[in-house]
Every structure is written in structure tokens, then in C-alpha cells.
Design a protein around this motif. Structure first.
Motif, PDB file in Angstrom:
ATOM      1  N   GLU A  82       0.082  -0.544   0.829  1.00 43.69           N
ATOM      2  CA  GLU A  82       0.490   0.367  -0.662  1.00 43.69           C
ATOM      3  C   GLU A  82       1.105  -1.226  -1.172  1.00 43.69           C
ATOM      4  O   GLU A  82       0.918  -1.543  -2.177  1.00 43.69           O
ATOM      5  CB  GLU A  82       0.985   1.462  -0.383  1.00 43.69           C
ATOM      6  N   ASN A  83       1.956  -1.842  -0.185  1.00 48.16           N
ATOM      7  CA  ASN A  83       3.227  -2.650  -1.020  1.00 48.16           C
ATOM      8  C   ASN A  83       2.802  -3.708   0.578  1.00 48.16           C
ATOM      9  O   ASN A  83       3.274  -4.503  -0.347  1.00 48.16           O
ATOM     10  CB  ASN A  83       4.774  -1.816  -1.608  1.00 48.16           C
ATOM     11  N   LYS A 141       1.626  -7.264   0.119  1.00 49.81           N
ATOM     12  CA  LYS A 141       1.810  -8.391  -1.191  1.00 49.81           C
ATOM     13  C   LYS A 141       2.783  -9.639  -1.048  1.00 49.81           C
ATOM     14  O   LYS A 141       3.825  -9.554   0.161  1.00 49.81           O
ATOM     15  CB  LYS A 141       2.796  -7.820  -2.178  1.00 49.81           C
ATOM     16  N   HIS A 158      -4.861  -6.403   1.128  1.00 54.21           N
ATOM     17  CA  HIS A 158      -4.195  -6.040   0.189  1.00 54.21           C
ATOM     18  C   HIS A 158      -3.032  -6.684  -0.305  1.00 54.21           C
ATOM     19  O   HIS A 158      -1.362  -6.266   0.225  1.00 54.21           O
ATOM     20  CB  HIS A 158      -4.381  -5.068  -0.410  1.00 54.21           C
ATOM     21  N   TRP A 168      -1.619 -12.907  -6.432  1.00 51.82           N
ATOM     22  CA  TRP A 168      -1.549 -12.358  -7.272  1.00 51.82           C
ATOM     23  C   TRP A 168      -0.281 -13.005  -8.190  1.00 51.82           C
ATOM     24  O   TRP A 168       0.770 -13.513  -7.948  1.00 51.82           O
ATOM     25  CB  TRP A 168      -1.416 -10.458  -6.682  1.00 51.82           C
ATOM     26  N   SER A 211       1.697 -10.366 -10.482  1.00 54.05           N
ATOM     27  CA  SER A 211       3.223  -9.752  -9.820  1.00 54.05           C
ATOM     28  C   SER A 211       2.828  -9.376  -8.356  1.00 54.05           C
ATOM     29  O   SER A 211       2.678 -10.147  -7.487  1.00 54.05           O
ATOM     30  CB  SER A 211       1.790  -8.056 -10.654  1.00 54.05           C
ATOM     31  N   GLN A 212       4.414  -8.542  -8.048  1.00 51.38           N
ATOM     32  CA  GLN A 212       5.528  -8.641  -7.161  1.00 51.38           C
ATOM     33  C   GLN A 212       4.849 -10.379  -5.848  1.00 51.38           C
ATOM     34  O   GLN A 212       4.696 -10.199  -5.050  1.00 51.38           O
ATOM     35  CB  GLN A 212       4.452  -7.236  -6.284  1.00 51.38           C
ATOM     36  N   ASN A 234      -6.386 -10.641  -7.019  1.00 53.35           N
ATOM     37  CA  ASN A 234      -5.565  -9.603  -7.561  1.00 53.35           C
ATOM     38  C   ASN A 234      -5.487  -9.526  -9.177  1.00 53.35           C
ATOM     39  O   ASN A 234      -4.476 -10.184  -9.030  1.00 53.35           O
ATOM     40  CB  ASN A 234      -4.220  -9.269  -6.819  1.00 53.35           C
ATOM     41  N   GLU A 235      -6.410  -8.996 -10.132  1.00 50.17           N
ATOM     42  CA  GLU A 235      -5.866  -8.774 -11.124  1.00 50.17           C
ATOM     43  C   GLU A 235      -5.854  -9.850 -12.551  1.00 50.17           C
ATOM     44  O   GLU A 235      -4.968 -10.102 -13.030  1.00 50.17           O
ATOM     45  CB  GLU A 235      -4.604  -7.704 -11.223  1.00 50.17           C
ATOM     46  N   GLN A 253     -10.323  -1.097  -8.732  1.00 54.19           N
ATOM     47  CA  GLN A 253      -9.242  -0.248  -8.477  1.00 54.19           C
ATOM     48  C   GLN A 253      -9.484   1.022  -8.801  1.00 54.19           C
ATOM     49  O   GLN A 253      -9.239   1.641  -8.130  1.00 54.19           O
ATOM     50  CB  GLN A 253      -8.327  -0.898  -8.678  1.00 54.19           C
ATOM     51  N   HIS A 255      -8.314   3.374 -11.293  1.00 56.84           N
ATOM     52  CA  HIS A 255      -7.545   4.630 -11.189  1.00 56.84           C
ATOM     53  C   HIS A 255      -8.124   4.688 -13.301  1.00 56.84           C
ATOM     54  O   HIS A 255      -7.908   4.222 -14.231  1.00 56.84           O
ATOM     55  CB  HIS A 255      -6.289   3.652 -11.573  1.00 56.84           C
ATOM     56  N   GLU A 272      -8.587   1.660  -5.184  1.00 57.08           N
ATOM     57  CA  GLU A 272      -7.645   2.210  -5.093  1.00 57.08           C
ATOM     58  C   GLU A 272      -7.722   3.200  -6.055  1.00 57.08           C
ATOM     59  O   GLU A 272      -6.674   4.244  -7.383  1.00 57.08           O
ATOM     60  CB  GLU A 272      -6.604   1.245  -5.812  1.00 57.08           C
ATOM     61  N   TRP A 314      -5.592   5.773  -3.507  1.00 54.79           N
ATOM     62  CA  TRP A 314      -4.598   5.188  -3.509  1.00 54.79           C
ATOM     63  C   TRP A 314      -3.501   5.611  -3.184  1.00 54.79           C
ATOM     64  O   TRP A 314      -2.115   6.123  -4.530  1.00 54.79           O
ATOM     65  CB  TRP A 314      -4.720   4.800  -4.976  1.00 54.79           C
ATOM     66  N   TRP A 372       2.002   6.847  -6.438  1.00 57.32           N
ATOM     67  CA  TRP A 372       2.403   6.091  -8.080  1.00 57.32           C
ATOM     68  C   TRP A 372       2.710   6.481  -9.273  1.00 57.32           C
ATOM     69  O   TRP A 372       3.215   6.371 -10.210  1.00 57.32           O
ATOM     70  CB  TRP A 372       2.156   4.604  -8.107  1.00 57.32           C
TER      71      TRP A 372
HETATM   72  O1  G3I Z   1      11.258   0.361  -2.052  1.00 58.75           O
HETATM   73  C1  G3I Z   1      12.090   0.362  -3.155  1.00 58.75           C
HETATM   74  C2  G3I Z   1      13.175   1.293  -3.307  1.00 58.75           C
HETATM   75  O2  G3I Z   1      14.103   0.710  -2.594  1.00 58.75           O
HETATM   76  C3  G3I Z   1      13.958   1.492  -4.549  1.00 58.75           C
HETATM   77  O3  G3I Z   1      15.333   2.826  -4.312  1.00 58.75           O
HETATM   78  C4  G3I Z   1      13.032   1.723  -5.296  1.00 58.75           C
HETATM   79  C5  G3I Z   1      13.675   0.897  -7.093  1.00 58.75           C
HETATM   80  O4  G3I Z   1      12.436   1.081  -8.548  1.00 58.75           O
HETATM   81  O5  G3I Z   1      11.998   0.198  -5.553  1.00 58.75           O
HETATM   82  C6  G3I Z   1      11.147   0.754  -4.458  1.00 58.75           C
HETATM   83  O6  G3I Z   1      10.015  -0.040  -4.490  1.00 58.75           O
HETATM   84  C7  G3I Z   1       9.267  -0.037  -5.373  1.00 58.75           C
HETATM   85  C8  G3I Z   1       7.499  -0.237  -4.847  1.00 58.75           C
HETATM   86  O7  G3I Z   1       6.643   0.689  -5.341  1.00 58.75           O
HETATM   87  C9  G3I Z   1       7.716   1.358  -3.426  1.00 58.75           C
HETATM   88  O8  G3I Z   1       7.960   2.670  -3.794  1.00 58.75           O
HETATM   89  C10 G3I Z   1       8.911  -0.410  -6.566  1.00 58.75           C
HETATM   90  O9  G3I Z   1       9.984  -0.818  -7.783  1.00 58.75           O
HETATM   91  C11 G3I Z   1       7.461  -0.549  -7.260  1.00 58.75           C
HETATM   92  O10 G3I Z   1       7.408  -1.519  -8.616  1.00 58.75           O
HETATM   93  C12 G3I Z   1       6.806  -0.158  -6.171  1.00 58.75           C
HETATM   94  O11 G3I Z   1       5.328   0.068  -7.235  1.00 58.75           O
HETATM   95  C13 G3I Z   1       4.059  -0.129  -6.554  1.00 58.75           C
HETATM   96  C14 G3I Z   1       3.329  -1.568  -7.579  1.00 58.75           C
HETATM   97  O12 G3I Z   1       1.835  -1.777  -7.162  1.00 58.75           O
HETATM   98  C15 G3I Z   1       3.745  -2.499  -7.785  1.00 58.75           C
HETATM   99  O13 G3I Z   1       3.344  -3.160  -8.644  1.00 58.75           O
HETATM  100  C16 G3I Z   1       3.267   1.139  -5.996  1.00 58.75           C
HETATM  101  O14 G3I Z   1       3.718   1.526  -5.069  1.00 58.75           O
HETATM  102  C17 G3I Z   1       2.311   0.548  -5.386  1.00 58.75           C
HETATM  103  O15 G3I Z   1       1.106   1.616  -5.720  1.00 58.75           O
HETATM  104  C18 G3I Z   1       1.160  -0.409  -6.648  1.00 58.75           C
HETATM  105  O16 G3I Z   1      -0.404  -0.406  -6.793  1.00 58.75           O
HETATM  106  C19 G3I Z   1      -0.699  -1.319  -6.955  1.00 58.75           C
HETATM  107  C20 G3I Z   1      -1.564  -1.807  -7.180  1.00 58.75           C
HETATM  108  O17 G3I Z   1      -1.385  -3.296  -5.975  1.00 58.75           O
HETATM  109  C21 G3I Z   1      -2.775  -2.781  -7.227  1.00 58.75           C
HETATM  110  N1  G3I Z   1      -3.079  -1.879  -8.359  1.00 58.75           N
HETATM  111  C22 G3I Z   1      -2.557  -1.507  -9.627  1.00 58.75           C
HETATM  112  C23 G3I Z   1      -1.751  -0.608  -8.351  1.00 58.75           C
HETATM  113  C24 G3I Z   1      -1.213   0.579  -8.749  1.00 58.75           C
HETATM  114  O18 G3I Z   1      -0.004   0.328  -9.885  1.00 58.75           O
END
Ligand code: G3I
Length: 457
Positions: free
Chosen positions: A77-78, A81, A114, A118, A120-121, A160-161, A238, A240, A269, A302, A310
Motif C-alpha cells: 500500500e505504501n 513508494k 507500486h 510519482w 506525491s510521497q 502514477n497519477e 485505480q 476509487h 486500487e 485497496w 484509507w
Molecule cells: O505510518 C504513519 C504513522 O506512523 C503516523 O503516525 C501517521 C500520522 O499521520 O501517518 C502514517 O503514515 C500514513 C500512511 O498512509 C500509513 O497509514 C501517511 O500519513 C498517509 O499519508 C498515508 O496515506 C496513504 C496515501 O496513499 C498517501 O498518498 C494511504 O495509506 C494509501 O492508501 C494511499 O494510497 C494511494 C495510492 O498510493 C495511489 N492512489 C490513491 C491511493 C489512495 O490515496
């Protein structure tokens, strides 16, 4: 007369033979027996059914139990990246990604990567870069990560995106885009060089409605890439969905039109907010749209439970927070079980050679190969089909005269060249009568003349 499972199982085989004999297009009847898990149900038509996995949940036994039971493809999922894999420039970190990859591979599951590039991230050091330094850093990232996972990834979301929302149909502004419009094709070329066996995908959201400018923009890019030989094999949708972004009525048209460009399409996703029968019916529509498109090779949701999502408050997944199957799960499983076993294709971007044998009868099996050959390497996908009795194990023999196997999945091989005997692995030895399973391998050199033959074991 009561139909026995054996006589029911004969129907698709007979249909196949008749089709071949008269050269007509016949619709094969549904699969003879219903599979009881999403992965097994998808495999009946040569597809996969996957999920996003979070490394942090691999200690949760309910989560892992559902993962191991239901899914045959995994996306981190992350954890793959850019920020996760290259937190400091030139220092790569694969710990959490490897936990997911190893868990999946131990269970015989394949992996979608994945994502390599990108906007992002991005890690902090990359966010502040620009120009040729950023371009080189991005290409180095693509090369390093794809090389590290070479041979283990079914398909990479290379980019991506990268397209803008709204009516422009153009690219999204980003630091990567500002390095030059060719950054996407440069990333694809770097990925191909690093892992020639992985399918290379462009992945995006809000590209499900054929009439949207963004969909059209991505379509034009893929069309351009195909016309100029930029190495692209697949497009990820994706998908969603929620009340603001519902499943479009022309979703299948979108998938089909992209497939017609000569790429695989994948739903990468999927989540659909809602509950009960309306959510179930939307999942049914999406699943059937994929099944109706021969080059729609699989679906990934997803996350596993609603609470893993998410968008947890939208309860968008197939299992509730306790791990119970929802109505949406049943609708997807039923749709997958209704698939015509002959609707998928493993055709890839370059040369495809397929050989098929006639029905081998009770106790036998046949094997056919779909070959993706390019200059210097190949990927072979072998389809094993049971005769009019179920298999409890199988062995496929191939001949590799001018090539060497460098990696394989879903079978174990006796060697890497010459005559190779491939045996089923734990999870794909049981093949119901008339149905199929697939394994594959990649290699250097030529994959010509594999001439697979199958025996039950
Ligand atoms: O792991 C940390 C944690 O330690 C911390 O306390 C917390 C505080 O916010 O953050 C946690 O990390 C988060 C991570 O997910 C794990 O849960 C990040 O903040 C958060 O930004 C991250 O979000 C992810 C998101 O992508 C970021 O863009 C989602 O899990 C993930 O499902 C989402 O996936 C994306 C695909 O990659 C691309 N398409 C869209 C999709 C949904 O947004």
C-alpha cells in the motif's frame, strides 16, 4: 437425469472443441464448479484478484488469514513508494517492502509494484530538487528499485497519477513534469532496462469515465507510446468510487478502448464506498466489466477490511471490520464464478505464440504457451488446463534451446535451460475438470520452441 459434477465438467470442453471445429464464435458456459475464494475464482478465467497490503498489519492474524486465503496478487500500500524505498538520496531501504514481498511469495502470490515515479510521497530530498538533477535522481530511483526487485514483480506502476484533473486533458504540474514532457517515457525505458520481465503500467485515478478529458489525455499518451515503441504494457485504473465519483456507465467501454491500443488493463486500487445491496451491485458491475474485456487481466482491491481502508468511514471494501464477508464480497465472488473461462488473453506487447492441444480426456491435461519475446529476453506464460477429470497435481515439460530461465512463478522448475520439468506448487495443483491455472517464467535469450506438454501427477 441428475447431472454429475463430471458430466457438467464436460460441457466447456465440448464447447471449445465445437468452436474450433466450425470456426464459429460461441459463448462458453459458466465454469463448471464454483470456486470459494476470490483468487481461485479469478484464476478460472486466467485473471488474478489482489489486495493492497500494509506491512504494519502483517502481525494481525485475522488480516493475514484473509490475505492468505482469498488473494493471489499483492500490492504494497505504501512500502514501495519513493519516500519508503529511498528515504535519503542514494540510500535505499526495502525492509517493509520486503516483508510484504516475502510474505506474498511464501504463499505463492504474485506482486504488483507500486509505484516507481510519482509527484506525491516523494522523499524530502527529492521534493526540493528540479531540472536535470531531479531527472537523474528519478531515473536512478526507477533503475535501482526495479533492479532490486527484478524477477519478482508481475507488473510495476512505473508512473502514477501524472495527468491533471479537470477539463485540460493535459499533464499535472509537478517537479517531475517540469523536468520535461518526456519524463514519463524516460521512466518507462529505465524500468524496462532494469526488469525486462515485469509488465510496465501507467496508473491513475479519475480515468474510468470514457468521456472525461483526463481519460482522453491518458489514452492519447498510451496511443502515442505504442506508436513510437515506448515500452508500455498496461494501464492501471485505480477505480476509487463513491457518491461523488460513481462507477461510470461507460466503464467497460473505457477498459475496452484502452485494451484495443494493445495494452493490458488492470483495476488496481478498487474500493467503492457504501453498504448492502447497492454497494454489492456496484462491485458486481465493476467485476463484470473487467471479465467482459479479454485484456483486463485482474482486479486489486485497496485493502482487506473496511477498517484497513484509507477511506475507512466509507466502508468501501469486501470484509467488515471483524473480517466477515460482506454482500459486496459475495457479489464479486459470484461474478468471478460466472466468467467465461475463455475470455482472458495473455497477449503481450510483442510476439505472442500460442499452441493448444485437444481435449486429453479423463486424467489428462494440456498446456499452452503465450510468449512475450523481445531482443534479448522473454516472458513465457504457460496455461495448464485439466481434461475431463480434475487434476490433483501436474507436470509440464518445456524445451528451451536458446535461452536461460532467470526467474519463475507459480511452479518449480528442474533447471534453467534445455528440457525443464515444471511441477505445480502447493496452491495450484488442484485444477477442476476443464479449468485452468497458469505459471510463468522469464529468461534471457530466446523463448522460441518451448512446446509445452502436460501430464497429470
Ligand atoms: O505510518 C504513519 C504513522 O506512523 C503516523 O503516525 C501517521 C500520522 O499521520 O501517518 C502514517 O503514515 C500514513 C500512511 O498512509 C500509513 O497509514 C501517511 O500519513 C498517509 O499519508 C498515508 O496515506 C496513504 C496515501 O496513499 C498517501 O498518498 C494511504 O495509506 C494509501 O492508501 C494511499 O494510497 C494511494 C495510492 O498510493 C495511489 N492512489 C490513491 C491511493 C489512495 O490515496
Amino acid at each position: 437425469m441428475r447431472l454429475t459434477s463430471k458430466s457438467v465438467a464436460l460441457i466447456p470442453i465440448i464447447a471449445t472443441v465445437v468452436t474450433a471445429a466450425i470456426g464459429a464464435t460461441l459463448i462458453a458456459p459458466p465454469a463448471a464448479s464454483a470456486a470459494t475464494t476470490l483468487g481461485a475464482a479469478a484464476q478460472q478465467s486466467g485473471r488474478y484478484f489482489g489486495t493492497a497490503v500494509a506491512a504494519g498489519r502483517l502481525g494481525d492474524s485475522t488480516y493475514v488469514g484473509i490475505l492468505n486465503r482469498e488473494f493471489d496478487m499483492v500490492t504494497a500500500e505504501n512500502e514501495m513508494k519513493m519516500d519508503a524505498t529511498e528515504p535519503q538520496q542514494g540510500r535505499f531501504s526495502y525492509g517493509n517492502a520486503d516483508r510484504i514481498v516475502n510474505q506474498a511469495r511464501t504463499q505463492g502470490k504474485r506482486i504488483r509494484g507500486h509505484a516507481l515515479a510519482w509527484h506525491s510521497q516523494q522523499p524530502g530530498w527529492m521534493q526540493s530538487m528540479s531540472g536535470s538533477a531531479l531527472r537523474n535522481a528519478m531515473l536512478n530511483h526507477v533503475t535501482q528499485v526495479a533492479t532490486y526487485y527484478r524477477g519478482k514483480i508481475y507488473a510495476w506502476d512505473v508512473v502514477n497519477e501524472a495527468f491533471a484533473d479537470g477539463s485540460s486533458g493535459g499533464r499535472r504540474d509537478s517537479n517531475l513534469q517540469r523536468t520535461g514532457n518526456d519524463w514519463i517515457e524516460a521512466a518507462f525505458r529505465a524500468a524496462r532496462a532494469a526488469d525486462p520481465g515485469a509488465k510496465l503500467c501507467y496508473n491513475d485515478y479519475n480515468t474510468d469515465d470514457w468521456s472525461h478529458a483526463k481519460t482522453q489525455g491518458v489514452y492519447r499518451m498510451v496511443q502515442d507510446f505504442k506508436s513510437r515503441g515506448v515500452p508500455i504494457d498496461c494501464v492501471g485504473f485505480q477505480s476509487h468510487f463513491n457518491a461523488q465519483s460513481p462507477v461510470p456507465s461507460n466503464y467497460q467501454t473505457t477498459l475496452q478502448n484502452f485494451a484495443n491500443l494493445g495494452v493490458d488493463v488492470q483495476i488496481t486500487e478498487l474500493d467503492i464506498e457504501g453498504s448492502g445491496s447497492s454497494q454489492a451491485s456496484n462491485y458486481d458491475r465493476v467485476t463484470r466489466a473487467c471479465l467482459a474485456v479479454a485484456r483486463c487481466t485482474g482486479i486489486t482491491v485497496w485493502g482487506i477490511r473496511d477498517t484497513d481502508s484509507w477511506r475507512a468511514s466509507g466502508t468501501p471494501l469486501l470484509f467488515d471490520g471483524n473480517g466477515n464477508k460482506k454482500a459486496a464480497y459475495t457479489s464479486v465472488l459470484n461474478a468471478l464464478n460466472s466468467a467465461d473461462p475463455g475470455t482472458t488473453t495473455t497477449t503481450t506487447t510483442t510476439t505472442t505464440t500460442t499452441t493448444t492441444s485437444n481435449d486429453p480426456g479423463p486424467g489428462g491435461c494440456t498446456a499452452s504457451v503465450s510468449l512475450n519475446q523481445w531482443n534479448g529476453g522473454f516472458v513465457a506464460t504457460i496455461k495448464v488446463t485439466a481434461g475431463s477429470s480434475a487434476l490433483s497435481g501436474w507436470r509440464v515439460t518445456t524445451t528451451l534451446s536458446n535461452g536461460t530461465v532467470t526467474g519463475s512463478w507459480s511452479a518449480s522448475g528442474s533447471g534453467t535451460s534445455g528440457t525443464i520439468n515444471w511441477s505445480n506448487v502447493d496452491y495450484n495443483g488442484n485444477v477442476p475438470a476443464g479449468q485452468s491455472t497458469e505459471f510463468g517464467f522469464q529468461g534471457s535469450g530466446s523463448g522460441a520452441g518451448l512446446n509445452p506438454s502436460c501430464t497429470a501427477s
